[in-house]
Design an enzyme around this catalytic site. Structure first.
Site, PDB file in Angstrom:
ATOM      1  N   ARG A   1      11.262   4.003 -36.947  1.00  0.00           N
ATOM      2  CA  ARG A   1      11.300   2.740 -36.199  1.00  0.00           C
ATOM      3  C   ARG A   1      10.085   1.885 -36.542  1.00  0.00           C
ATOM      4  O   ARG A   1       8.971   2.396 -36.702  1.00  0.00           O
ATOM      5  CB  ARG A   1      11.333   3.026 -34.696  1.00  0.00           C
ATOM      6  CG  ARG A   1      11.398   1.776 -33.837  1.00  0.00           C
ATOM      7  CD  ARG A   1      11.811   2.094 -32.409  1.00  0.00           C
ATOM      8  NE  ARG A   1      10.847   2.919 -31.705  1.00  0.00           N
ATOM      9  CZ  ARG A   1      11.088   3.473 -30.514  1.00  0.00           C
ATOM     10  NH1 ARG A   1      12.261   3.318 -29.928  1.00  0.00           N
ATOM     11  NH2 ARG A   1      10.160   4.200 -29.918  1.00  0.00           N
TER      12      ARG A   1
ATOM     13  N   ASP B   1      13.680   0.814 -27.303  1.00  0.00           N
ATOM     14  CA  ASP B   1      14.415   1.923 -26.693  1.00  0.00           C
ATOM     15  C   ASP B   1      15.874   1.537 -26.446  1.00  0.00           C
ATOM     16  O   ASP B   1      16.208   0.916 -25.448  1.00  0.00           O
ATOM     17  CB  ASP B   1      13.771   2.391 -25.385  1.00  0.00           C
ATOM     18  CG  ASP B   1      14.261   3.784 -25.017  1.00  0.00           C
ATOM     19  OD1 ASP B   1      15.450   4.077 -25.247  1.00  0.00           O
ATOM     20  OD2 ASP B   1      13.471   4.586 -24.486  1.00  0.00           O
TER      21      ASP B   1
ATOM     22  N   GLY C   1       4.279  10.168 -22.113  1.00  0.00           N
ATOM     23  CA  GLY C   1       3.738  10.142 -23.463  1.00  0.00           C
ATOM     24  C   GLY C   1       4.878  10.295 -24.443  1.00  0.00           C
ATOM     25  O   GLY C   1       6.031  10.496 -24.055  1.00  0.00           O
TER      26      GLY C   1
ATOM     27  N   ASP D   1       7.629   1.985 -18.997  1.00  0.00           N
ATOM     28  CA  ASP D   1       7.251   2.580 -20.282  1.00  0.00           C
ATOM     29  C   ASP D   1       8.160   2.113 -21.418  1.00  0.00           C
ATOM     30  O   ASP D   1       7.906   2.442 -22.582  1.00  0.00           O
ATOM     31  CB  ASP D   1       7.260   4.107 -20.199  1.00  0.00           C
ATOM     32  CG  ASP D   1       8.581   4.661 -19.709  1.00  0.00           C
ATOM     33  OD1 ASP D   1       8.915   4.417 -18.533  1.00  0.00           O
ATOM     34  OD2 ASP D   1       9.297   5.319 -20.488  1.00  0.00           O
TER      35      ASP D   1
ATOM     36  N   ASP E   1      12.724  19.580 -26.304  1.00  0.00           N
ATOM     37  CA  ASP E   1      12.450  20.060 -27.659  1.00  0.00           C
ATOM     38  C   ASP E   1      11.955  18.946 -28.580  1.00  0.00           C
ATOM     39  O   ASP E   1      11.557  19.187 -29.717  1.00  0.00           O
ATOM     40  CB  ASP E   1      13.685  20.730 -28.268  1.00  0.00           C
ATOM     41  CG  ASP E   1      14.901  19.809 -28.341  1.00  0.00           C
ATOM     42  OD1 ASP E   1      14.727  18.574 -28.249  1.00  0.00           O
ATOM     43  OD2 ASP E   1      16.025  20.327 -28.479  1.00  0.00           O
ATOM     44  N   GLY E   2      11.987  17.695 -28.087  1.00  0.00           N
ATOM     45  CA  GLY E   2      11.464  16.574 -28.861  1.00  0.00           C
ATOM     46  C   GLY E   2      12.319  16.131 -30.024  1.00  0.00           C
ATOM     47  O   GLY E   2      11.904  15.278 -30.805  1.00  0.00           O
TER      48      GLY E   2
ATOM     49  N   ARG F   1       2.754  -0.449 -24.361  1.00  0.00           N
ATOM     50  CA  ARG F   1       3.714  -0.697 -23.287  1.00  0.00           C
ATOM     51  C   ARG F   1       2.993  -1.102 -22.003  1.00  0.00           C
ATOM     52  O   ARG F   1       1.778  -0.885 -21.865  1.00  0.00           O
ATOM     53  CB  ARG F   1       4.528   0.575 -23.022  1.00  0.00           C
ATOM     54  CG  ARG F   1       5.065   1.251 -24.285  1.00  0.00           C
ATOM     55  CD  ARG F   1       5.250   2.752 -24.073  1.00  0.00           C
ATOM     56  NE  ARG F   1       5.525   3.445 -25.338  1.00  0.00           N
ATOM     57  CZ  ARG F   1       6.733   3.750 -25.790  1.00  0.00           C
ATOM     58  NH1 ARG F   1       7.787   3.440 -25.071  1.00  0.00           N
ATOM     59  NH2 ARG F   1       6.900   4.369 -26.933  1.00  0.00           N
TER      60      ARG F   1
ATOM     61  N   LYS G   1      11.015   8.744 -34.502  1.00  0.00           N
ATOM     62  CA  LYS G   1      11.601   9.083 -33.203  1.00  0.00           C
ATOM     63  C   LYS G   1      12.559  10.262 -33.386  1.00  0.00           C
ATOM     64  O   LYS G   1      13.435  10.227 -34.241  1.00  0.00           O
ATOM     65  CB  LYS G   1      12.367   7.873 -32.656  1.00  0.00           C
ATOM     66  CG  LYS G   1      13.017   8.097 -31.301  1.00  0.00           C
ATOM     67  CD  LYS G   1      13.653   6.808 -30.807  1.00  0.00           C
ATOM     68  CE  LYS G   1      14.319   7.003 -29.447  1.00  0.00           C
ATOM     69  NZ  LYS G   1      14.934   5.748 -28.947  1.00  0.00           N
TER      70      LYS G   1
END
Length: 502
Positions: free
Chosen positions: A174, A263, A88, A253, A123-124, A181, A111
């Protein structure tokens, strides 16, 4: 607030496909770069663009919520280096979609914006270097004519993020046709058929509305969906190959059904030609090497087709006589997968003819292409500069990298064959040169230059990045004066390595 966006993904699909989020925000955000040209292409008004420039540090850091926005993290699965896992958006958030006058939707996506329910132990957060890297490479890809997600802005957050060392926190805004996907379909396939159908229908309506006319109410439309995604991916990966681009992390993904490159972590452009070239630090087996990309594309698409297959055993329309089921569906899907190689080859052969100034097909062309690549590999020639030299018909022996190639008998013999082949076309020299210039970039995002401008940016100097972006905006302009440092590779004893940026 003049901005007004939509949330069709959130409004159309069941809650299992996403989690609603509160934006994390940042205490001391700063807008580093804003892509006003892209904002114009997205049909934001002058008032909206001025608002984004003025308030961008808060919009793109998550401090300010856009009107009508429902921030969500998308759920999906994926095969990562061949191993399946549930995934995810672990460090991203979908703010919503911008609707264009032609009816198309474009995701606005942050992002590196912070932790989500899918972050696992991360931690994202994003850091400045990788966020700017994606901005640079994605814009470079766009101007090279390769379908890609785009970058609208980068902001720093004022935070220190630890990635083995202290780094500046940053968020990338983005833009993509969608973030649906192959892995989204894998995720849907692991649940009930109704969820899979709703995702498939949403994808068709958003990206391939013409399918509804051809497929009607029967499940034939899902065969057509598979066909469209196969075509787009075959054409995309062929274009990667023609420019020497190596994605580096072709997990399912990271493969969009819209056919856009997404990506830009471990990606890079190949300097010295070799099919086994790998840049990603984590691709130790070379699964995603330059020469493997076409095969991996087929592997991923096979997974995609397998994920959709349950719809052919599911009678949504309560026994529609036009539905396809069982063995018939499997045979049709296998036929579409076989077509992938044909589409890829057709696109690659067409591209190679363009790169060599050839306008018509000839059964001997494959041999001509293969021999050139074999000679380039033998003499460790720079991929981009070899085709640029052929375009200019100038072979500079001061070029230390390609000197051996230009002086070799093998290359001289090949050039004679090539000139004979071009002469068969009965085209003027100007027509041949123009065709080659349309297909051979004079400049690409060279790895060492990208690293240099990122190092400068991390020290607070953004002018080198701006200069590079300006140069990359016209890669096929052979009349433009470009400083030599942007044109030549830097070859070192230590192989160039890229990282995912997490």
């Amino acid at each position: 607030m003049p901005l007004n966006i939509r949330n069709t993904y959130y409004e159309t699909l069941p809650g299992k496909f996403y989690t609603k989020l509160e934006l994390n925000g940042a205490e001391k955000p700063e807008l580093i770069i804003f892509n006003e040209k892209l904002a114009t292409e997205l049909e934001f008004t002058e008032e909206e663009r001025n608002f984004m420039k003025k308030e961008g540090k808060d919009i793109f850091s998550g401090n300010t919520l856009l009107r009508n926005s429902v921030p969500i993290a998308q759920a999906y699965a994926g095969h990562q280096f061949g191993y399946f896992t549930m995934l995810g958006d672990g460090r991203a958030v979908l703010l919503g979609e911008q609707l264009l006058s032609d009816g198309s939707l474009y995701d606005i996506h942050l992002k590196g914006s912070g932790k989500t329910p899918y972050s696992r132990n991360g931690d994202g957060k994003g850091v400045l270097g990788p966020m700017l890297r994606e901005y640079i490479i994605s814009e470079g890809m766009y101007y090279l004519g390769i379908p890609t997600s785009r970058s609208l802005a980068v902001v720093t957050t004022g935070e220190t993020v630890y990635r083995g060392a202290e780094k500046k926190g940053a968020v990338l805004a983005r833009i993509a046709k969608s973030h649906i996907r192959v892995g989204t379909f894998q995720y849907a396939s692991s649940g009930n058929h109704e969820d899979l159908r709703r995702l498939s229908d949403y994808t068709i309506n958003r990206h391939f509305p013409h399918i509804m006319e051809a497929g009607g109410d029967s499940n034939k439309k899902y065969i057509l969906l598979i066909r469209e995604v196969i075509r787009l991916q075959a054409e995309l990966i062929a274009k990667w190959s023609l420019t020497g681009f190596i994605h580096g992390v072709m997990n399912t993904d990271n493969m969009t059904v819209s056919g856009e490159t997404i990506d830009y972590g471990p990606c890079a452009f190949m300097d010295i030609y070799h099919p086994n070239t790998v840049f990603s630090s984590i691709d130790v087996q070379g699964r995603y090497s330059y020469g493997n990309q076409a095969y991996i594309g087929l592997w991923n698409l096979t997974v995609f087709a397998e994920s959709i297959y349950p719809l052919f055993d599911y009678t949504y329309n309560k026994g529609n006589p036009e539905d396809i089921r069982g063995e018939e569906a499997r045979n049709l899907i296998e036929h579409e997968l076989v077509e992938y190689s044909n589409i890829y080859k057709k696109c690659w052969f067409s591209g190679m003819r363009g790169k060599l100034g050839i306008f018509t097909e000839n059964s001997k062309d494959e041999k001509l292409f293969k021999e050139l690549l074999d000679i380039m590999k033998m003499y460790k020639a720079d991929y981009t500069n070899t085709f640029a030299a052929l375009t200019r018909n100038t072979f500079d022996l001061r070029d230390e990298i390609n000197r051996g190639l230009y002086q070799s008998n093998e290359f001289k013999d090949w050039k004679n064959m090539w000139k004979e082949r071009v002469a068969q076309e009965k085209r003027t020299e100007e027509e041949v040169r123009e065709e080659m210039q349309r297909n051979n970039p004079a400049v690409i995002p060279r790895n060492h230059i990208v690293e240099e401008v990122l190092e400068s940016a991390e020290k607070g100097s953004y002018r080198p990045m701006e200069s590079l972006l300006e140069i990359l905006s016209e890669p096929y302009d052979y009349q433009k004066e470009i400083p030599e440092k942007y044109l030549q590779p830097r070859i070192t004893k230590i192989p160039y390595r890229t990282y995912c940026g997490t």
